[in-house]
Scaffold this motif. Structure first.
Motif, mmCIF file in Angstrom:
data_model
loop_
_atom_site.group_PDB
_atom_site.id
_atom_site.type_symbol
_atom_site.label_atom_id
_atom_site.label_comp_id
_atom_site.label_asym_id
_atom_site.label_seq_id
_atom_site.Cartn_x
_atom_site.Cartn_y
_atom_site.Cartn_z
ATOM 1 N N MET A 106 0.916 -1.289 0.005
ATOM 2 C CA MET A 106 0.026 -0.040 0.091
ATOM 3 C C MET A 106 0.833 1.418 -0.015
ATOM 4 N N GLN A 107 0.726 2.080 -0.842
ATOM 5 C CA GLN A 107 1.621 3.332 -1.137
ATOM 6 C C GLN A 107 0.348 4.486 -1.070
ATOM 7 N N THR A 108 0.951 5.856 -0.309
ATOM 8 C CA THR A 108 0.235 6.947 -0.228
ATOM 9 C C THR A 108 0.924 7.935 -0.837
ATOM 10 N N LYS A 109 0.469 8.759 -1.670
ATOM 11 C CA LYS A 109 1.079 9.940 -2.712
ATOM 12 C C LYS A 109 0.158 11.186 -2.150
ATOM 13 N N LYS A 110 1.044 12.243 -2.391
ATOM 14 C CA LYS A 110 0.401 13.365 -2.390
ATOM 15 C C LYS A 110 0.581 14.089 -3.928
ATOM 16 N N ILE A 111 -0.503 14.487 -4.301
ATOM 17 C CA ILE A 111 -0.480 15.028 -5.745
ATOM 18 C C ILE A 111 -1.201 16.452 -5.729
ATOM 19 N N ILE A 112 -0.280 17.189 -6.216
ATOM 20 C CA ILE A 112 -0.647 18.709 -6.559
ATOM 21 C C ILE A 112 -0.921 18.709 -8.263
ATOM 22 N N VAL A 113 -2.049 19.341 -8.407
ATOM 23 C CA VAL A 113 -2.590 19.302 -9.699
ATOM 24 C C VAL A 113 -2.517 20.962 -9.993
ATOM 25 N N HIS A 114 -1.940 21.273 -11.357
ATOM 26 C CA HIS A 114 -1.976 22.689 -11.807
ATOM 27 C C HIS A 114 -2.834 22.474 -13.216
ATOM 28 N N GLY A 115 -3.364 23.743 -13.471
ATOM 29 C CA GLY A 115 -4.267 23.715 -14.689
ATOM 30 C C GLY A 115 -5.457 24.398 -14.347
ATOM 31 N N LEU A 116 -6.528 24.132 -15.229
ATOM 32 C CA LEU A 116 -7.606 24.682 -14.980
ATOM 33 C C LEU A 116 -8.495 23.227 -14.206
ATOM 34 N N VAL A 117 -8.672 23.641 -12.946
ATOM 35 C CA VAL A 117 -8.610 22.486 -12.111
ATOM 36 C C VAL A 117 -10.025 22.863 -10.952
ATOM 37 N N GLN A 118 -10.151 24.076 -10.924
ATOM 38 C CA GLN A 118 -11.247 24.620 -10.049
ATOM 39 C C GLN A 118 -12.419 25.187 -10.918
ATOM 40 N N GLY A 119 -13.615 24.990 -10.215
ATOM 41 C CA GLY A 119 -14.877 25.506 -10.987
ATOM 42 C C GLY A 119 -15.146 24.743 -11.911
ATOM 43 N N ILE A 141 -9.272 3.558 -4.876
ATOM 44 C CA ILE A 141 -8.352 4.413 -4.307
ATOM 45 C C ILE A 141 -8.960 5.195 -3.227
ATOM 46 N N HIS A 142 -8.303 5.120 -2.169
ATOM 47 C CA HIS A 142 -8.866 5.762 -0.832
ATOM 48 C C HIS A 142 -8.055 7.297 -0.646
ATOM 49 N N GLY A 143 -8.614 8.117 0.103
ATOM 50 C CA GLY A 143 -7.909 9.291 0.160
ATOM 51 C C GLY A 143 -8.734 10.524 0.212
ATOM 52 N N ASN A 144 -8.441 11.729 -0.390
ATOM 53 C CA ASN A 144 -9.150 12.941 -0.327
ATOM 54 C C ASN A 144 -8.809 13.764 -1.369
ATOM 55 N N VAL A 145 -9.410 14.767 -1.750
ATOM 56 C CA VAL A 145 -9.167 15.917 -2.719
ATOM 57 C C VAL A 145 -9.752 17.256 -2.370
ATOM 58 N N LYS A 146 -8.840 18.190 -2.292
ATOM 59 C CA LYS A 146 -9.404 19.575 -1.987
ATOM 60 C C LYS A 146 -8.697 20.741 -2.831
ATOM 61 N N ASN A 147 -9.403 21.841 -2.853
ATOM 62 C CA ASN A 147 -9.128 23.111 -3.756
ATOM 63 C C ASN A 147 -7.934 23.761 -2.933
ATOM 64 N N ASN A 148 -6.664 24.353 -3.475
ATOM 65 C CA ASN A 148 -5.867 25.148 -2.524
ATOM 66 C C ASN A 148 -6.063 26.448 -2.939
ATOM 67 N N ALA A 149 -5.551 27.548 -2.182
ATOM 68 C CA ALA A 149 -5.931 28.838 -2.214
ATOM 69 C C ALA A 149 -5.043 29.365 -3.597
ATOM 70 N N GLY A 186 -4.998 28.202 -6.568
ATOM 71 C CA GLY A 186 -5.726 27.641 -7.672
ATOM 72 C C GLY A 186 -5.428 26.154 -8.013
ATOM 73 N N THR A 187 -4.464 25.299 -7.244
ATOM 74 C CA THR A 187 -4.212 23.984 -7.668
ATOM 75 C C THR A 187 -5.247 23.108 -6.772
ATOM 76 N N VAL A 188 -5.372 22.029 -7.167
ATOM 77 C CA VAL A 188 -5.965 20.906 -6.396
ATOM 78 C C VAL A 188 -4.918 19.929 -5.574
ATOM 79 N N ALA A 189 -5.205 19.794 -4.505
ATOM 80 C CA ALA A 189 -4.418 18.662 -3.750
ATOM 81 C C ALA A 189 -5.101 17.306 -3.362
ATOM 82 N N ILE A 190 -4.344 16.454 -3.929
ATOM 83 C CA ILE A 190 -5.069 14.899 -3.709
ATOM 84 C C ILE A 190 -4.283 14.169 -2.875
ATOM 85 N N VAL A 191 -4.738 13.495 -1.685
ATOM 86 C CA VAL A 191 -3.937 12.310 -1.059
ATOM 87 C C VAL A 191 -4.671 11.230 -1.676
#
Length: 90
Positions: A1-14, A30-38, A40-45
């Motif tokens: 089992m691996q856990t990654k943090k993924i920061i996504v750049h682009g048109l990813v909010q809204g 896949i387990h984890g979570n996803v959230k918007n960052n201030a 404009g990126t999105v963070a995924i665990v």
């Protein structure tokens, strides 16, 4: 089992990116979570076995939301306790 943090750049909010990512993760087991960052990126665990996680990351790169697009992603290994679901964080 691996856990990654993924920061996504682009048109990813809204554009439904978080909800599409959640649907994809749940479909793939896949387990984890996803959230918007201030910034404009999105963070995924994301947590899962290495093959499924690699496939998930590949699909995130292609943008699970048809209305959005991904310019680049940053992936780092993190230590995380076992996760049991995938949720959107507000």
């Amino acid at each position: 089992m691996q856990t990654k943090k993924i920061i996504v750049h682009g048109l990813v909010q809204g554009v439904g990116f978080r909800w599409s990512t959640q649907a994809l993760a749940r479909q793939m087991g896949i387990h984890g979570n996803v959230k918007n960052n201030a910034d404009g990126t999105v963070a995924i665990v994301a947590q899962g076995d290495s093959l499924k996680l690699a496939e998930f990351i590949s699909k995130v790169k292609a943008s699970p939301s048809p209305a959005g697009y991904v310019d680049k992603i940053e992936v780092t290994d993190i230590e995380e306790k076992p996760l049991h679901s995938f949720n959107v964080v507000f």
